[in-house]
Design an enzyme around this catalytic site. Structure first.
Site, PDB file in Angstrom:
ATOM      1  N   MET A  49      11.177  10.366  72.890  1.00  0.00           N
ATOM      2  CA  MET A  49       9.886  11.007  73.130  1.00  0.00           C
ATOM      3  C   MET A  49       8.896   9.968  73.630  1.00  0.00           C
ATOM      4  O   MET A  49       8.666   8.951  72.972  1.00  0.00           O
ATOM      5  CB  MET A  49       9.366  11.653  71.843  1.00  0.00           C
ATOM      6  CG  MET A  49      10.186  12.830  71.336  1.00  0.00           C
ATOM      7  SD  MET A  49      10.336  14.205  72.521  1.00  0.00           S
ATOM      8  CE  MET A  49       8.605  14.625  72.805  1.00  0.00           C
TER       9      MET A  49
ATOM     10  N   SER B  22      10.967  21.533  81.781  1.00  0.00           N
ATOM     11  CA  SER B  22      10.577  22.107  80.500  1.00  0.00           C
ATOM     12  C   SER B  22       9.894  23.451  80.709  1.00  0.00           C
ATOM     13  O   SER B  22       8.817  23.525  81.311  1.00  0.00           O
ATOM     14  CB  SER B  22       9.627  21.160  79.761  1.00  0.00           C
ATOM     15  OG  SER B  22       9.108  21.800  78.613  1.00  0.00           O
TER      16      SER B  22
ATOM     17  N   ASP C 218      11.175  12.448  77.484  1.00  0.00           N
ATOM     18  CA  ASP C 218      10.394  13.684  77.439  1.00  0.00           C
ATOM     19  C   ASP C 218       8.961  13.345  77.070  1.00  0.00           C
ATOM     20  O   ASP C 218       8.700  12.821  75.988  1.00  0.00           O
ATOM     21  CB  ASP C 218      11.001  14.628  76.403  1.00  0.00           C
ATOM     22  CG  ASP C 218      10.301  15.972  76.324  1.00  0.00           C
ATOM     23  OD1 ASP C 218       9.311  16.179  77.060  1.00  0.00           O
ATOM     24  OD2 ASP C 218      10.738  16.821  75.526  1.00  0.00           O
TER      25      ASP C 218
ATOM     26  N   HIS D 296      15.310  22.759  80.176  1.00  0.00           N
ATOM     27  CA  HIS D 296      14.882  22.257  78.870  1.00  0.00           C
ATOM     28  C   HIS D 296      14.089  23.340  78.132  1.00  0.00           C
ATOM     29  O   HIS D 296      13.105  23.871  78.658  1.00  0.00           O
ATOM     30  CB  HIS D 296      14.008  21.022  79.060  1.00  0.00           C
ATOM     31  CG  HIS D 296      13.761  20.254  77.796  1.00  0.00           C
ATOM     32  ND1 HIS D 296      14.665  19.342  77.301  1.00  0.00           N
ATOM     33  CD2 HIS D 296      12.717  20.265  76.927  1.00  0.00           C
ATOM     34  CE1 HIS D 296      14.183  18.804  76.190  1.00  0.00           C
ATOM     35  NE2 HIS D 296      13.015  19.363  75.934  1.00  0.00           N
TER      36      HIS D 296
ATOM     37  N   HIS E 220      15.876  21.799  72.678  1.00  0.00           N
ATOM     38  CA  HIS E 220      15.260  20.717  71.897  1.00  0.00           C
ATOM     39  C   HIS E 220      14.624  21.314  70.648  1.00  0.00           C
ATOM     40  O   HIS E 220      13.581  21.972  70.714  1.00  0.00           O
ATOM     41  CB  HIS E 220      14.210  20.029  72.777  1.00  0.00           C
ATOM     42  CG  HIS E 220      13.525  18.876  72.123  1.00  0.00           C
ATOM     43  ND1 HIS E 220      12.448  18.229  72.718  1.00  0.00           N
ATOM     44  CD2 HIS E 220      13.741  18.245  70.944  1.00  0.00           C
ATOM     45  CE1 HIS E 220      12.053  17.251  71.914  1.00  0.00           C
ATOM     46  NE2 HIS E 220      12.807  17.254  70.838  1.00  0.00           N
TER      47      HIS E 220
ATOM     48  N   MET F 148      12.514  21.038  67.723  1.00  0.00           N
ATOM     49  CA  MET F 148      11.445  20.311  67.034  1.00  0.00           C
ATOM     50  C   MET F 148      11.084  21.111  65.788  1.00  0.00           C
ATOM     51  O   MET F 148      10.014  21.703  65.677  1.00  0.00           O
ATOM     52  CB  MET F 148      10.247  20.111  67.964  1.00  0.00           C
ATOM     53  CG  MET F 148      10.500  19.064  69.039  1.00  0.00           C
ATOM     54  SD  MET F 148       9.176  18.969  70.274  1.00  0.00           S
ATOM     55  CE  MET F 148       9.782  20.189  71.450  1.00  0.00           C
TER      56      MET F 148
ATOM     57  N   MET G  74       9.757  24.992  68.679  1.00  0.00           N
ATOM     58  CA  MET G  74       8.846  24.391  67.707  1.00  0.00           C
ATOM     59  C   MET G  74       8.538  25.398  66.605  1.00  0.00           C
ATOM     60  O   MET G  74       8.347  26.584  66.875  1.00  0.00           O
ATOM     61  CB  MET G  74       7.547  23.956  68.385  1.00  0.00           C
ATOM     62  CG  MET G  74       7.738  23.065  69.590  1.00  0.00           C
ATOM     63  SD  MET G  74       6.137  22.585  70.316  1.00  0.00           S
ATOM     64  CE  MET G  74       6.678  21.917  71.898  1.00  0.00           C
TER      65      MET G  74
END
Length: 218
Positions: free
Chosen positions: A137, A8, A171, A33, A66, A68, A37
């Site tokens: 998660m 990440s 994750d 990754h 990813h 979010m 956000m």
């Protein structure tokens, strides 16, 4: 299932992002990754499609993006054009699930869906034939460096029982101690931030994570 490490970048040095990615490449990771956000879906703001585009220019590794964010459907094309290979969105977002999956596929990316700790595994089972990956998660999404939630292990087992042929990603709080637990439960893709970038070296960290995951899986 193949063991895959997805570092990440949230835990990396953003002032030296290309160098951090090159370290990951040299360590033999399978993907990168990228946590996106929006400050609404989770209480944090990170990066957007322009940064993903910049990352794409410096690596050929698959980009595991990813999202979010509250309305992922509105941004699928942006991230696909930026160079995402896998696009993960949240079941709990405000976008229609199947429509979002279909949009990801239409943009020639692999669709993946993520569930927060409070969301049951059964919520994603109706979509199992449409997905390339499911992300569990193991912390509340939003910030790195949180403690692994061991009570998510039964959820991973349930998903692995249902999804034999696709990747199960975890994750949150993944390190050399918790990766074997997640692997034993059925996960095969491991997102690790602090464990990769804040330790004694990326290469050693990745090697240890793979060894511990393999030991747990087999």
């Amino acid at each position: 299932m193949e063991i895959k490490i997805s570092p990440s970048l949230l835990a990396s040095d953003f002032a030296n992002l290309e160098n951090e990615i090159k370290k990951c490449e040299a360590a033999g990771v399978e993907m990168i990754h990228v946590d996106v956000m929006d400050g609404h879906f989770v209480p944090n703001i990170t990066i957007g499609a322009p940064v993903v585009k910049a990352i794409r220019r410096v690596t050929k590794l698959p980009l595991d993006v990813h999202l979010m964010i509250s309305h992922p459907l509105d941004y699928i094309e942006d991230f696909a054009r930026a160079g995402a290979d896998i696009i993960t969105f949240h079941y709990e977002s405000k976008s229609p699930v199947q429509e979002t999956i279909d949009k990801i596929k239409s943009c020639y990316c692999k669709p993946s869906i993520s569930i927060k700790p409070a969301t049951a595994a059964e919520k994603v089972l109706p979509y199992m034939d449409s997905l390339s990956m499911v992300l569990v998660m193991t912390v509340e999404p939003g910030f790195g460096g949180q403690k692994f939630m061991a009570d998510m292990l039964p959820k991973i087992r349930r998903l692995r029982a249902a999804f034999q042929g696709i990747d199960i990603e975890v994750d949150g709080g993944i390190d050399s101690d918790t990766v074997s637990q997640a692997a034993a439960a059925g996960a095969n893709v491991f997102v690790a931030g602090s464990a990769v970038f804040a330790g004694g070296g990326v290469a050693n960290a990745v090697k240890e994570l793979k060894e511990k995951a393999k030991a747990g899986m087999f």
